[in-house]
Design a protein around this motif. Structure first.
Motif, PDB file in Angstrom:
ATOM      1  N   PHE A  49       1.214  -1.082  -0.210  1.00 50.49           N
ATOM      2  CA  PHE A  49       0.220   0.531  -0.184  1.00 50.49           C
ATOM      3  C   PHE A  49       0.994   0.737   0.419  1.00 50.49           C
ATOM      4  N   GLU A  50       2.444   0.748   0.302  1.00 50.05           N
ATOM      5  CA  GLU A  50       2.260   2.481   0.601  1.00 50.05           C
ATOM      6  C   GLU A  50       3.721   2.804  -1.202  1.00 50.05           C
ATOM      7  N   ARG A  51       3.888   1.779  -1.144  1.00 52.67           N
ATOM      8  CA  ARG A  51       4.191   1.572  -3.101  1.00 52.67           C
ATOM      9  C   ARG A  51       2.785   2.265  -3.835  1.00 52.67           C
ATOM     10  N   ILE A  52       2.214   1.985  -3.256  1.00 50.19           N
ATOM     11  CA  ILE A  52       0.520   2.537  -3.894  1.00 50.19           C
ATOM     12  C   ILE A  52       0.349   4.379  -4.077  1.00 50.19           C
ATOM     13  N   GLU A  57      -0.820   7.097 -10.612  1.00 47.05           N
ATOM     14  CA  GLU A  57      -1.659   7.160 -11.223  1.00 47.05           C
ATOM     15  C   GLU A  57      -2.465   7.128  -9.987  1.00 47.05           C
ATOM     16  N   TYR A  58      -2.077   7.101  -8.609  1.00 48.28           N
ATOM     17  CA  TYR A  58      -2.727   7.183  -7.301  1.00 48.28           C
ATOM     18  C   TYR A  58      -2.658   8.506  -6.502  1.00 48.28           C
ATOM     19  N   TYR A  59      -3.308   9.359  -6.963  1.00 53.04           N
ATOM     20  CA  TYR A  59      -3.752  10.965  -6.569  1.00 53.04           C
ATOM     21  C   TYR A  59      -3.662  11.177  -5.371  1.00 53.04           C
ATOM     22  N   PRO A  60      -4.645   9.571  -4.089  1.00 55.66           N
ATOM     23  CA  PRO A  60      -5.081  10.710  -2.929  1.00 55.66           C
ATOM     24  C   PRO A  60      -3.986  11.045  -2.409  1.00 55.66           C
ATOM     25  N   ASP A 211      -3.096   0.307 -11.904  1.00 56.37           N
ATOM     26  CA  ASP A 211      -2.093   1.560 -11.998  1.00 56.37           C
ATOM     27  C   ASP A 211      -1.043   0.443 -12.675  1.00 56.37           C
ATOM     28  N   LYS A 212      -0.107   1.116 -13.931  1.00 56.23           N
ATOM     29  CA  LYS A 212       0.420   0.095 -15.292  1.00 56.23           C
ATOM     30  C   LYS A 212       1.670  -0.807 -14.305  1.00 56.23           C
ATOM     31  N   ALA A 213       2.307  -0.272 -13.800  1.00 57.04           N
ATOM     32  CA  ALA A 213       3.360  -1.227 -12.927  1.00 57.04           C
ATOM     33  C   ALA A 213       2.551  -2.051 -12.048  1.00 57.04           C
ATOM     34  N   GLY A 214       1.573  -2.459 -11.687  1.00 57.35           N
ATOM     35  CA  GLY A 214       0.874  -3.848 -11.673  1.00 57.35           C
ATOM     36  C   GLY A 214       1.112  -4.007  -9.646  1.00 57.35           C
ATOM     37  N   VAL A 215       0.468  -2.545  -9.320  1.00 62.28           N
ATOM     38  CA  VAL A 215       0.924  -2.842  -7.737  1.00 62.28           C
ATOM     39  C   VAL A 215      -0.091  -3.505  -6.788  1.00 62.28           C
ATOM     40  N   THR A 216      -1.186  -2.740  -7.550  1.00 66.76           N
ATOM     41  CA  THR A 216      -2.642  -2.809  -6.854  1.00 66.76           C
ATOM     42  C   THR A 216      -3.169  -3.852  -7.307  1.00 66.76           C
TER      43      THR A 216
END
Ligand code: AVJ
Length: 324
Positions: A49-52, A57-60, A211-216
């Motif tokens: 989650f920290e990486r997210i 893409e993850y603006y929040p 996300d493009k990197a696939g972390v989510t």
């Protein structure tokens, strides 16, 4: 050679494990299948989650940090000297640091999180940066009742901090119940500072959860990794796929894990059947408007006491008060 009798899986070791087991079996036994999002946050899930939060893409997280930095002095006016600041679902305490730098001396800072390892470590990191501040971490599920440490109970006033749009993980009626319960825990004269993600164009929302990197996707699939490890599960990770999309009618991003084929999976000694394409619903992330959140809070006994948003109107920090 004689085969040793082995129990098929580790026995539940603690109350936490058995709550996890009961919730997982209930969720996978339901139609449609579902799992509670709070179980994302084991050590690996908390790190993912920290990486997210750092993904383009993850603006929040970036939006909320910006709002906190830009309005820290204003927001800090809700936190008088001697307050006990209670953070619900604190995770990395990154946002609290901004607030802590802006407030007068506090009775205590109490980060509450389901991931004990995470907040114990954060407390160790915070103490040298805020000498004189009592940092009193509590490992607890914020959806259950938990006791505040003595210094927080003894403080003249308590202020709750609930950033990150974690409130979006609750169904609206659960969010209302949470807010009411927070009022009970914090007591008369309390304030509550809530971070809530706002309704916005669907493309922005869909990108943030794909996300493009696939972390989510890894964060979502880690729930199955955790079930395999802690509950003797037999999920094959390459047979499940991350799905996330904005549900416009219900103002929420939904995350699912879709089974790519018909299959049977064992969990805690039970067999779970999947149809091809069947999904496990793993998370809702509700998006609010200023009005919809303040209506919910009013219904739970809180009075609106301030709203701060970013330029693009992507994210909001909203404050509420309880009468003296
Ligand atoms: C921590 C619940 C706010 O809903 O955006 C991030 C969790 N899930 N990407 C959110 C999450 C997928 C996050 N919250």
């Amino acid at each position: 050679m004689v085969a040793l009798a082995r129990s098929p899986r580790p026995q539940p070791q603690s109350a936490e494990t058995s709550a996890f087991e009961a919730d997982v079996l209930a969720g996978l036994g339901a139609t449609p299948k579902r799992l509670p999002p709070k179980y994302f946050y084991d050590v690996i899930g908390s790190q993912l989650f920290e990486r997210i939060t750092e993904l383009p893409e993850y603006y929040p997280t970036r939006c909320e940090m910006r709002i906190l930095r830009d309005h820290a002095r204003d927001i800090a006016k809700l936190v008088p000297q001697g307050t006990a600041l209670i953070e619900f679902g604190s995770g990395s305490s990154k946002k609290a640091r901004i607030l802590l730098r802006a407030v007068p001396p506090l009775a205590a800072y109490v980060p509450v999180d389901i991931c004990g390892e995470m907040i114990e470590q954060e407390a160790l990191d915070l103490r040298p940066d805020f000498p004189g501040l009592k940092v009193l971490p509590v490992t607890a599920d914020i959806t259950q009742n938990f006791a505040l440490p003595e210094p927080a109970k003894a403080a003249p006033v308590r202020v709750g901090f609930f950033p990150g749009s974690t409130i979006g993980n609750f169904e609206p009626h659960e969010a209302a119940a949470f807010l009411r319960n927070a009022g009970r825990i914090l007591g008369a004269g309390a304030a509550l500072i809530v971070g809530a993600d706002l309704i916005k164009p669907v493309e922005v929302l869909n990108a943030a959860y794909n996300d493009k990197a696939g972390v989510t996707a890894r964060f979502n699939l880690n729930l199955l990794v955790r079930i395999n490890r802690e509950l003797g599960g037999t999920f094959k990770l390459d047979t499940f796929e991350h799905h996330a999309f904005y549900n416009r009618e219900r103002h929420r991003v939904e995350m699912h894990l879709a089974s790519l084929k018909r299959q049977k999976v064992k969990v805690a000694g039970e067999t779970i059947d999947f149809r091809a394409g069947e999904t496990i619903h793993t998370e809702n992330s509700y998006k609010y408007s200023i009005e919809s959140l303040s209506a919910l809070a009013r219904g739970a006994g809180w009075q609106p006491a301030g709203v701060w948003i970013d330029e693009r109107e992507y994210f909001s920090i909203q404050a509420f008060k309880l009468p003296q």
